[in-house]
Design an enzyme around this catalytic site. Structure first.
Site, PDB file in Angstrom:
ATOM      1  N   LEU A  12      36.545  39.247  32.705  1.00  0.00           N
ATOM      2  CA  LEU A  12      37.576  38.750  33.620  1.00  0.00           C
ATOM      3  C   LEU A  12      38.844  38.338  32.885  1.00  0.00           C
ATOM      4  O   LEU A  12      38.800  37.807  31.772  1.00  0.00           O
ATOM      5  CB  LEU A  12      37.026  37.564  34.413  1.00  0.00           C
ATOM      6  N   HIS A  71      41.983  39.002  37.623  1.00  0.00           N
ATOM      7  CA  HIS A  71      40.826  38.619  38.449  1.00  0.00           C
ATOM      8  C   HIS A  71      40.972  37.163  38.911  1.00  0.00           C
ATOM      9  O   HIS A  71      40.631  36.832  40.040  1.00  0.00           O
ATOM     10  CB  HIS A  71      39.522  38.719  37.632  1.00  0.00           C
ATOM     11  N   GLU A 129      45.964  45.659  43.447  1.00  0.00           N
ATOM     12  CA  GLU A 129      46.711  46.901  43.709  1.00  0.00           C
ATOM     13  C   GLU A 129      46.843  47.778  42.466  1.00  0.00           C
ATOM     14  O   GLU A 129      47.356  48.877  42.545  1.00  0.00           O
ATOM     15  CB  GLU A 129      48.104  46.570  44.260  1.00  0.00           C
ATOM     16  N   VAL A 136      48.897  41.897  38.460  1.00  0.00           N
ATOM     17  CA  VAL A 136      49.311  40.794  37.580  1.00  0.00           C
ATOM     18  C   VAL A 136      49.651  41.401  36.224  1.00  0.00           C
ATOM     19  O   VAL A 136      48.887  42.218  35.693  1.00  0.00           O
ATOM     20  CB  VAL A 136      48.192  39.732  37.451  1.00  0.00           C
ATOM     21  N   SER A 155      40.833  44.906  32.026  1.00  0.00           N
ATOM     22  CA  SER A 155      39.741  44.575  31.093  1.00  0.00           C
ATOM     23  C   SER A 155      39.802  45.506  29.895  1.00  0.00           C
ATOM     24  O   SER A 155      39.383  45.153  28.791  1.00  0.00           O
ATOM     25  CB  SER A 155      38.395  44.721  31.796  1.00  0.00           C
ATOM     26  N   ASP A 212      44.470  49.258  40.900  1.00  0.00           N
ATOM     27  CA  ASP A 212      43.646  50.434  41.207  1.00  0.00           C
ATOM     28  C   ASP A 212      44.014  50.889  42.612  1.00  0.00           C
ATOM     29  O   ASP A 212      43.236  50.731  43.559  1.00  0.00           O
ATOM     30  CB  ASP A 212      42.169  50.059  41.118  1.00  0.00           C
TER      31      ASP A 212
END
Ligand code: PAF
Length: 284
Positions: free
Chosen positions: A33, A37, A151, A184, A194, A153
């Site tokens: 994370l 996330h 957003e 973000v 990640s 993905d």
């Protein structure tokens, strides 16, 4: 916060919440994370009575075994962060708990209405079948009021909207609302992922050219055609040593089909930075 590893325990907790008419927010993740996330979890905690976060590296959405093996797994750290953020339950099952042997080895059948034939779907055959398989299972187990997705993905998000709002499965999900959450970025502009954990400091600096070019393309779009902007983005990024564009496509936000206007358009990109595959997008 409780960490649950079995479907049975998860369903028991969910049923207790539903009996008390509590709203449930779900944040599906594959762990490792980061602040992106955390933004989803904060929003889920503030908008629902209960927040469930799933942490599951879903094997059926990886079409590359090496990528699956190398995917970062940091459950202990993730649990620490989720405790601080005020999540109520973490669901962290094993693959065997999630799927039968047959489900693990059979491609999940789903009518994507063409949304899987472009971009990520074209490059990673079967990827979105695995995503729909795991996300629909999570929705059926958690029965959330709202589910939160980033957003970054974008194609995944469009497919999840299709699954919940228009597909033949839609009745399985009740009044579930899909919550789109903005990308973000680090202060430098790099979209959080990640996979960034696998970049060296030098590669991180090189990777900045992706978002920098996408932002510059907003200016280019004022005077150039869609095809010209696509070409200029690809050429600019490929000119940077260490970056290689896999695709850059400006498409309609709803259908994901190629478009010739900037209206309702989004530019989606995948770039290799060394061995690490990074994705990003920009709305025109
Ligand atoms: O976006 C992700 O992290 C994954 O694709 C998801 C939605 C958690 C499904 O495994």
């Amino acid at each position: 916060m409780q960490v649950l590893t079995t479907k049975e325990n998860l369903v028991r907790q969910v049923e207790a919440c539903l009996r008390q008419n509590k709203t449930i927010g779900l944040v599906p993740t594959m762990g490792a994370l980061h602040e992106g996330h955390a933004a989803l979890v904060r929003r889920s905690v503030s908008e629902n009575d209960v927040c469930v976060v799933s942490v599951f590296v879903n094997p059926t959405q990886f079409n590359n075994k090496e990528d699956l093996q190398k995917y970062p797994r940091t459950l202990e750290k993730d649990v620490e962060l989720l405790t601080q953020l005020g999540a109520h339950f973490v669901f962290a099952p094993s693959a065997e708990e999630m799927y039968s042997a047959e489900e693990m080895n059979t491609e999940f059948a789903f009518d994507f209405n063409g949304l899987d034939k472009v971009m990520e779907g074209k490059m990673r055959p079967g990827h979105f079948n695995g995503v729909v398989q795991v996300v629909s299972r999570l929705f059926e187990l958690v029965r959330p009021t709202r589910a939160y997705f980033g957003e970054k993905d974008f194609q995944q998000l469009a497919i999840i909207h299709h699954m919940v709002e228009r597909s033949s499965m839609k009745d399985n999900f009740g009044d579930l609302q899909i919550m789109d959450c903005p990308i973000v970025r680090e202060a430098s502009g790099l979209a959080l992922s990640s996979r960034n954990q696998r970049l060296s400091e030098e590669e991180k600096t090189i990777a900045l050219n992706i978002s920098k070019t996408l932002f510059a393309s907003l200016e280019w779009a004022k005077t150039a055609t869609v095809a010209e902007v696509e070409k200029r983005v690809i050429d600019t990024i490929n000119a940077v040593d260490g970056l290689e564009v896999e695709y850059y496509e400006i498409v309609d936000r709803t259908t994901l089909q190629p478009t010739t206007t900037f209206q309702n358009a989004i530019g989606c990109i995948t770039v290799y930075c060394g061995p690490v595959r990074l994705i990003d997008n920009i709305q025109y």
